[in-house]
Design an enzyme around this catalytic site. Structure first.
Site, short mmCIF file in Angstrom:
data_model
loop_
_atom_site.label_atom_id
_atom_site.label_comp_id
_atom_site.label_asym_id
_atom_site.label_seq_id
_atom_site.Cartn_x
_atom_site.Cartn_y
_atom_site.Cartn_z
N HIS A 1 -10.26 -2.36 -6.62
CA HIS A 1 -9.82 -3.17 -5.08
C HIS A 1 -10.36 -4.52 -5.17
O HIS A 1 -10.74 -5.00 -6.33
CB HIS A 1 -10.76 -2.31 -3.82
CG HIS A 1 -10.47 -1.41 -3.91
ND1 HIS A 1 -10.61 -1.14 -1.96
CD2 HIS A 1 -10.22 -0.31 -3.89
CE1 HIS A 1 -10.29 -0.04 -1.78
NE2 HIS A 1 -9.42 0.75 -2.98
N GLU B 1 -2.16 -0.35 -1.49
CA GLU B 1 -2.81 -0.18 0.17
C GLU B 1 -3.13 -1.89 1.12
O GLU B 1 -3.19 -2.81 0.14
CB GLU B 1 -4.74 -0.14 0.77
CG GLU B 1 -4.23 2.02 0.00
CD GLU B 1 -5.48 1.44 -1.13
OE1 GLU B 1 -5.84 0.44 -1.67
OE2 GLU B 1 -5.28 2.91 -1.98
#
Length: 323
Positions: free
Chosen positions: A38, A107
């Site tokens: 992330h 994402e």
């Protein structure tokens, strides 16, 4: 025997702590490990997001047995696929063959940082397919030139290649991604215990390949404390991937989950210290056909106690139940 894995959740711990945790997970007897990749945490309360690939390199040197895997890396926005191929090949060498490259279409939360907008899911799948083609070509050795719809590669070559390239996994959530995974992947990745996903993966060429699932858990001797922590840090999880892939910022997830209650979270995530509750949550993955299941213990500071409890209580209970 279904294998039980440990998740290095980069959104909830710093880099040194993550390495310490996976070392302890290896000692505790977990069968494999996975690592999120992330740029942002899902919620501000999680509070971390170090560079996963540096953590993986350190983990490869600090551990000796436990397999390592990205869960998952997006090879299309923050990272060019040629760079992902180099990172994965290096990780396979550092880990002496213990690395698997988990890939997904990404994402918005993490990929928006490089600009360029967030395309539709169909375009993201096109980009992922082209990226896998480039990565596999580089794994074969030699110079690679590529002029594609989404990527260009100019006379690239990996100078340090392992004897066996890392297996590639692809994350799935629907028919299109299952088609991609069945055709292109060595294993499939999912975060929901849906047998129809695995059936679709098999129909498109995935039969007999490993299938890796993941679910959150929240151990604490005090169940109310566990529920509170799970609600604070993981209430976003139940929104589903069609929502989670689109929101651009932790504040977006704060807003989207403002009406999720602690009871809602407790209904979907096992909380407390009753191993039977954890077995009950894991069992649907095994029954759906997953061969490997990675657990995510919620809360960075809770990892040492969770790992001790897992060694003594949880792992024996899961292995007895899933044998």
């Amino acid at each position: 025997m279904v294998q039980i894995g440990y998740t290095m959740m980069t959104e909830q711990a710093g880099p040194r702590e993550l390495v310490d945790h996976v070392v302890r997970a290896e000692e505790a007897g977990f069968d494999f490990s996975v690592t999120s990749d992330h740029y942002f945490p899902w919620l501000r309360t999680q509070g971390h997001s170090p560079y996963a690939w540096s953590v993986l390199g350190a983990a490869a040197q600090a551990t000796r047995r436990i397999p390592l895997m990205t869960y998952v890396t997006c090879p299309t926005f923050r990272y060019h696929p040629a760079v992902v191929a180099q990172k994965a090949a290096t990780m396979q060498l550092l880990s002496e063959g213990r690395f698997r490259l988990g890939l997904g279409s990404g994402e918005n939360l993490n990929e928006h940082v490089v600009g360029g907008g967030w395309p539709s899911v169909d375009v993201r799948h096109e980009m992922l397919e082209e990226a896998v083609e480039i990565i596999r070509a580089l794994f074969k050795g030699g110079h690679v030139n590529h002029r594609g719809t989404h990527f260009d590669v100019e006379s690239a070559r990996l100078w340090d290649l392992p004897d066996q390239p890392p297996p590639i996994g692809i994350a799935v959530s629907g028919e299109r991604s299952c088609s991609l995974a069945g055709r292109l992947a060595d294993l499939v990745i999912a975060t929901e215990p849906k047998s129809d996903l695995l059936d679709a993966f098999d129909r498109h060429g995935g039969a007999g390949k490993p299938r890796v699932g993941q679910l959150p858990v929240c151990y604490d001797p005090d169940r109310d404390t566990a529920i509170k922590r799970a609600h604070s840090q993981f209430r976003w999880f139940g929104s589903g991937w069609k929502v989670n892939s689109e929101l651009p910022h932790p504040d977006s997830f704060e807003g989207a989950t403002q009406f999720v209650t602690p009871d809602d979270v407790a209904d979907s995530i096992p909380c407390g210290d009753d191993p039977e509750a954890f077995v009950k949550a894991v069992r649907p993955y095994a029954e759906a056909g997953f061969t490997e299941i990675a657990l995510v213990q919620i809360g960075g500071e809770s990892q040492p106690a969770y790992l001790d409890w897992s060694e003594k209580t949880l792992l024996p209970a899961l292995r007895d139940a899933l044998a």
